[in-house]
Enzyme design. Structure first.
Site, PDB file in Angstrom:
ATOM      1  N   HIS A  32      11.538  13.146  -1.782  1.00 20.62           N
ATOM      2  CA  HIS A  32      11.881  13.916  -2.982  1.00 20.62           C
ATOM      3  C   HIS A  32      13.019  13.177  -3.664  1.00 20.62           C
ATOM      4  O   HIS A  32      13.923  12.661  -3.005  1.00 20.62           O
ATOM      5  CB  HIS A  32      12.285  15.342  -2.585  1.00 20.62           C
ATOM      6  CG  HIS A  32      12.727  16.208  -3.725  1.00 20.62           C
ATOM      7  ND1 HIS A  32      12.105  16.204  -4.953  1.00 20.62           N
ATOM      8  CD2 HIS A  32      13.738  17.115  -3.821  1.00 20.62           C
ATOM      9  CE1 HIS A  32      12.697  17.079  -5.746  1.00 20.62           C
ATOM     10  NE2 HIS A  32      13.698  17.639  -5.080  1.00 20.62           N
TER      11      HIS A  32
ATOM     12  N   GLU B 109       8.915  24.476  -8.741  1.00 14.12           N
ATOM     13  CA  GLU B 109       9.380  25.362  -7.664  1.00 14.12           C
ATOM     14  C   GLU B 109      10.072  26.595  -8.218  1.00 14.12           C
ATOM     15  O   GLU B 109       9.832  27.718  -7.772  1.00 14.12           O
ATOM     16  CB  GLU B 109      10.352  24.600  -6.756  1.00 14.12           C
ATOM     17  CG  GLU B 109       9.711  23.519  -5.914  1.00 14.12           C
ATOM     18  CD  GLU B 109      10.734  22.651  -5.210  1.00 14.12           C
ATOM     19  OE1 GLU B 109      10.329  21.852  -4.349  1.00 14.12           O
ATOM     20  OE2 GLU B 109      11.942  22.737  -5.533  1.00 14.12           O
TER      21      GLU B 109
ATOM     22  N   GLU C  86      20.328  18.823   0.727  1.00 18.38           N
ATOM     23  CA  GLU C  86      21.754  19.105   0.640  1.00 18.38           C
ATOM     24  C   GLU C  86      22.588  18.306   1.647  1.00 18.38           C
ATOM     25  O   GLU C  86      23.801  18.179   1.485  1.00 18.38           O
ATOM     26  CB  GLU C  86      22.025  20.597   0.816  1.00 18.38           C
ATOM     27  CG  GLU C  86      21.598  21.187   2.152  1.00 18.38           C
ATOM     28  CD  GLU C  86      20.177  21.742   2.147  1.00 18.38           C
ATOM     29  OE1 GLU C  86      19.892  22.608   3.000  1.00 18.38           O
ATOM     30  OE2 GLU C  86      19.374  21.304   1.304  1.00 18.38           O
TER      31      GLU C  86
END
Length: 339
Positions: free
Chosen positions: A108, A195, A84
């Protein structure tokens, strides 16, 4: 799908670079220490002034710089801060400071795939994504093994990005287990799906629902914890070691019959349909947009959900019962004082 090993990599490619690891959390501490012990002499850690991780990184012997200073120094910049914050970190500290022709790396694909950052055209951009938490990446490396990792190239400005990324992955220890070639899109979307529906969201929701069902039926919370939380590790370890078949081979016939006959009544066709909806939200970018907006609003909903989860009775009962089992702490993967 191609898989690479140490024999396929030129470790000197990464050893000859100055590498900046931005962040010193779970993945950051593993990357920094593993690379250094693989012979990458110039590893620096990028942290903001006042970061709580600074004493940990300095205590491990690393030179610590602010992210902008690290970017000016490094040939390879690995972003291991939370997803983020990538947009602000790149635009504020990296875009105007990274060397011409340097490499930008991530672990990622979210911020690259969903265009939260748009790297300069002169930069190599690659991903090395270990398929395990940083604490496991570190502990496996220390014992002479490695965690399989994914390698993806987003931008090959130098014509040598694939080789550089593979060199980095092998210095991390991944070449001991296998480096699997993929794309940012594939890694990002499958990772988010796993996830949300199975590894984190699915398992935790199933555990809490089972615990609550037993407690509401009048059974002791301690019994509910052992059956719905504690023993999950026993089952997962068997699956991890040899797949679903080995787990079913190892449990009793009673448990195996219950697996076949009752499991599909819990996780039924409706669950799979809802999984497809979640996958659609990931693929369309709806989840990424939602997460960006959540952070723009100060993470109010996220923090409230975190607080409610921490207050669930299963946490209090679990902490008390784990205190009766000191061997769990003796083999802990996570040591918050170090990583």
């Amino acid at each position: 799908m191609r898989v690479y090993y140490d024999r396929d990599a030129d470790l000197n490619l990464i050893k000859s670079r100055t590498v900046a690891i931005l962040g010193y959390g779970s993945q950051g501490h593993a990357h920094a220490n593993n690379l250094r012990e693989s012979g990458v002499e110039n590893v620096i850690v990028g942290l903001r002034e006042g970061s709580s991780s600074r004493p940990k990184a300095e205590g491990a012997g690393f030179t610590v710089m602010t992210p902008d200073a690290a970017a000016r120094t490094a040939d390879v910049v690995m972003m291991l801060t939370p997803d983020e914050g990538h947009s602000a970190l790149y635009s504020g500290d990296l875009a105007g400071n990274m060397k011409e022709g340097a490499a930008l790396a991530v672990a990622h694909g979210l911020s690259i795939h969903f265009n939260l950052i748009e790297p300069r055209s002169d930069l190599d951009v690659f991903m090395v994504a270990p398929k395990g938490p940083g604490h496991l990446v570190r502990s496996e490396y220390v014992r002479g093994a490695g965690v399989p990792s994914l390698l993806a190239v987003h931008a090959d400005a130098s014509g040598n990005c694939q080789e550089l990324g593979l060199s980095y992955a092998c210095a991390l220890g991944a070449g001991r287990a296998g480096v699997i070639e993929t794309t940012m899109k594939e890694e990002c979307e499958t990772d988010l799906f796993g996830e949300q529906t199975v590894l984190c969201g699915g398992i935790t929701s199933l555990i809490q629902a089972g615990y609550e069902t037993l407690c509401e039926a009048g059974y002791a919370p301690e019994m509910a914890y052992f059956e719905c939380v504690h023993e999950v590790k026993l089952i997962v370890d068997l699956i991890y070691e040899g797949g679903l078949a080995q787990m079913r081979y190892s449990v009793s016939n009673t448990a195996e019959y219950g697996d076949y006959s009752r499991g599909p009544r819990i996780v039924d066709a409706g669950v799979k349909e809802r999984m497809k909806t979640i996958l659609d939200e990931i693929q369309s970018g709806a989840f990424a947009r939602e997460w960006v907006l959540e952070n723009a609003a100060g993470q109010a909903s996220f923090k409230a959900m975190r607080r409610r989860a921490a207050e669930h009775p299963v946490e209090e009962v679990g902490a008390r019962l784990r205190g009766m089992m000191p061997w769990i702490g003796e083999n802990a993967l996570v040591d918050r004082s170090k990583n």
